[in-house]
Design a protein around this motif. Structure first.
Motif, PDB file in Angstrom:
ATOM      1  N   GLU A 104      38.259  40.840  44.129  1.00 47.08           N
ATOM      2  CA  GLU A 104      37.746  39.470  44.063  1.00 47.08           C
ATOM      3  C   GLU A 104      36.441  39.454  43.295  1.00 47.08           C
ATOM      4  O   GLU A 104      35.628  40.371  43.399  1.00 47.08           O
ATOM      5  N   GLU A 105      36.259  38.382  42.536  1.00 44.20           N
ATOM      6  CA  GLU A 105      35.013  38.213  41.793  1.00 44.20           C
ATOM      7  C   GLU A 105      34.593  36.758  41.874  1.00 44.20           C
ATOM      8  O   GLU A 105      35.332  35.871  41.437  1.00 44.20           O
ATOM      9  N   ASN A 124      36.191  46.128  47.419  1.00 43.90           N
ATOM     10  CA  ASN A 124      37.440  45.434  47.718  1.00 43.90           C
ATOM     11  C   ASN A 124      38.574  45.780  46.762  1.00 43.90           C
ATOM     12  O   ASN A 124      39.651  45.199  46.838  1.00 43.90           O
ATOM     13  N   GLY A 138      34.604  34.783  44.309  1.00 45.13           N
ATOM     14  CA  GLY A 138      35.545  33.979  45.069  1.00 45.13           C
ATOM     15  C   GLY A 138      36.918  33.843  44.450  1.00 45.13           C
ATOM     16  O   GLY A 138      37.803  33.225  45.035  1.00 45.13           O
ATOM     17  N   VAL A 139      37.123  34.411  43.266  1.00 47.02           N
ATOM     18  CA  VAL A 139      38.420  34.318  42.591  1.00 47.02           C
ATOM     19  C   VAL A 139      39.166  35.635  42.771  1.00 47.02           C
ATOM     20  O   VAL A 139      38.646  36.702  42.456  1.00 47.02           O
ATOM     21  N   LYS A 140      40.395  35.574  43.263  1.00 51.25           N
ATOM     22  CA  LYS A 140      41.201  36.782  43.404  1.00 51.25           C
ATOM     23  C   LYS A 140      41.843  37.092  42.065  1.00 51.25           C
ATOM     24  O   LYS A 140      42.477  36.245  41.455  1.00 51.25           O
ATOM     25  N   GLN A 194      43.655  40.198  39.300  1.00 50.79           N
ATOM     26  CA  GLN A 194      44.346  41.459  39.102  1.00 50.79           C
ATOM     27  C   GLN A 194      44.028  41.974  37.707  1.00 50.79           C
ATOM     28  O   GLN A 194      43.781  41.192  36.795  1.00 50.79           O
ATOM     29  N   THR A 240      43.775  45.033  42.214  1.00 52.18           N
ATOM     30  CA  THR A 240      43.260  43.701  42.526  1.00 52.18           C
ATOM     31  C   THR A 240      41.877  43.804  43.149  1.00 52.18           C
ATOM     32  O   THR A 240      41.514  44.822  43.728  1.00 52.18           O
ATOM     33  N   ASP A 263      43.510  35.505  36.405  1.00 54.28           N
ATOM     34  CA  ASP A 263      43.589  34.973  37.770  1.00 54.28           C
ATOM     35  C   ASP A 263      44.953  35.378  38.317  1.00 54.28           C
ATOM     36  O   ASP A 263      45.970  35.268  37.630  1.00 54.28           O
TER      37      ASP A 263
END
Length: 464
Positions: free
Chosen positions: A415-416, A391, A418-420, A422, A413, A442
């Motif tokens: 996701e890890e 992703n 569930g947290v997006k 950068q 960017t 975050d």
């Protein structure tokens, strides 16, 4: 055969190879505007009686359907056509531009443990797709593994199952049977040589390739324990006991003691990579636990910023560096020569609901000779970023300056858990070392902490 047109469209232009099961040719498709290249595989049954041909025809249709389904995977050549002509059977497949692994696995190349693990993973990833479809390749060997030119990925070719078409004969009881075992001596285990291949027979072959690369010995020359039948090879290779145990299990004489699928081997290899924390794969192996970073919005990185907080000093005499960080940020991490991690600075927790701490991390990495130029390292590292997570999306990248030297910067960017997030990363090369600064946040708090992150990054001074 050269110059012959098959099925009214495939013109044979050269021979690629020939074996006991038939021949393989390079052809062009005369019905396509660009006359695209393709591979034509010719299979001819040993016998031509009605029963043999009928059985071979059914087998051909079945295997063609299997190949058609498998061609949905990026690293399995697509089946373009299949047909029978003059009691001979032909498969037409996608042409893979590249070279087979026989070129890489030779007596003049030294394989590090990291490269062996990468090789195993590269072979096992498409093989996992086959095994998930309950398909056995049956003829895994270096010459059937193509290193694709465009991206360096390994593509599985020349499936052994379809070779049964050319090995059909009739026994004295009038029953159809394979007259020749499919597979290559040295790469096939005992159960396959007896005509009973399993998924783990492919695992055995992959393990043999790893041993061949490590020992520089032909598989037929590998000694075996006369009592157990196990291959004796460890004294010829210099690798960790962890990887040696994995390979040992892949090539067990008793198929019941092997890993039963490609998925199982991939899982233990990944666990080994995490445990070892190899130094060269910086992104995937060094940043575990760091969280995911936010990115800068401009490529011009050097600037003047007047902080509104007191700064603490960080000194590391071993690496000859000094840095500054806000007094309300916490310095964490212990310098690690293996991973390259030097220090990490984390923001203060804003409240009970603040589950992610923005941070800035410094890595100093010793570089091999082929990555000591900024362009070389940048190509390698950008590839690491792209491969770290499916992703991952690079927002911006380009040349910049860092510690008064030419540098490169990337913003991306992903996701890890569930947290997006950068990430902003900037790197440069100095004295054969890569200096990599990473700001992680975050995505919702990226802009808020970016000025502070820049202050920390720009404070780096190298005193040696």
């Amino acid at each position: 055969m050269i110059g012959k047109i098959l099925d009214g469209r495939y013109e044979i232009i050269s021979r690629l190879g020939e074996g006991g099961f038939g021949a393989t040719y390079l052809a062009i498709d005369r019905k396509l505007p660009d006359k695209d290249q393709c591979v034509v595989k010719h299979f001819s049954p040993k016998a031509t009686d009605v029963n043999t041909l009928s059985h071979a025809r059914r087998l051909f249709e079945t295997e063609a359907k299997v190949l058609n389904r498998l061609g949905n995977h990026d690293r399995v050549p697509r089946l373009l056509a299949h047909f029978e002509e003059d009691q001979k059977f032909y498969l037409v497949q996608e042409f893979v531009d590249g070279y087979d692994l026989s070129r890489e696995i030779n007596r003049h190349k030294q394989w590090s443990e990291e490269k062996i693990i990468a090789l195993l993973q590269d072979i096992l990833e498409p093989l996992e797709f086959l095994h998930q479809h309950h398909v056995i390749h049956r003829d895994i060997k270096p010459s059937n593994l193509m290193r694709r030119q465009e991206d360096g990925k390994i593509v599985l070719i020349d499936f052994g199952a379809v070779k049964q078409i050319s090995s059909q004969g009739m026994n004295i009881q009038g029953q159809m049977t394979a007259t020749v075992v499919v597979g290559t001596p040295g790469y096939i285990p005992s159960e396959q040589s007896q005509g009973q291949p399993r998924l783990c027979s492919d695992i055995y072959a992959v393990g043999i390739i790893a041993i061949e690369a490590l020992t520089h010995l032909n598989p037929m020359q590998l000694p075996r324990d006369p009592h157990t039948g196990e291959i004796i090879w460890r004294d010829q290779a210099k690798i960790s006991s962890g990887l040696a145990q994995i390979i040992d299990k892949m090539v067990k004489y008793d198929f019941r003691q092997r890993y039963q699928s490609a998925t199982e081997v991939l899982q233990v290899l990944q666990q080994l990579k995490v445990a070892n924390q190899p130094a060269k794969s910086i992104l995937r192996k060094t940043f575990i636990g760091l969280g995911i970073a936010s990115a800068a919005t401009v490529i011009a990185f050097l600037f003047i910023f007047i902080p509104r907080y007191n700064l603490e000093n960080y000194n590391n005499a071993i690496y000859g560096i000094t840095m500054k960080y806000p007094e309300n940020w916490e310095q964490t991490g212990t310098p690690d020569r293996i991973t390259g991690n030097v220090v990490k600075f984390s923001s203060s927790k804003e409240g009970e609901t603040d589950n992610y701490l923005e941070n800035v991390n410094l890595i100093i990495q010793e570089l091999p000779e082929n990555r000591r130029k900024l362009e070389q390292f940048t190509n390698f590292y950008l590839d690491e970023i792209q491969q770290s997570d499916p992703n991952t999306k690079i927002i911006e990248q380009g040349k910049t300056e860092f510690i008064n030297q030419p540098a490169y910067q990337a913003i991306y960017t992903l996701e890890e858990e569930g947290v997006k997030i950068q990430r902003l990363q900037i790197w440069t090369i100095r004295h054969n070392k890569a200096y990599i600064m990473t700001y992680t946040a975050d995505v919702a708090k990226y802009a808020k902490y970016l000025p502070t992150a820049k202050t920390i990054i720009n404070s780096l001074e190298i005193n040696q």
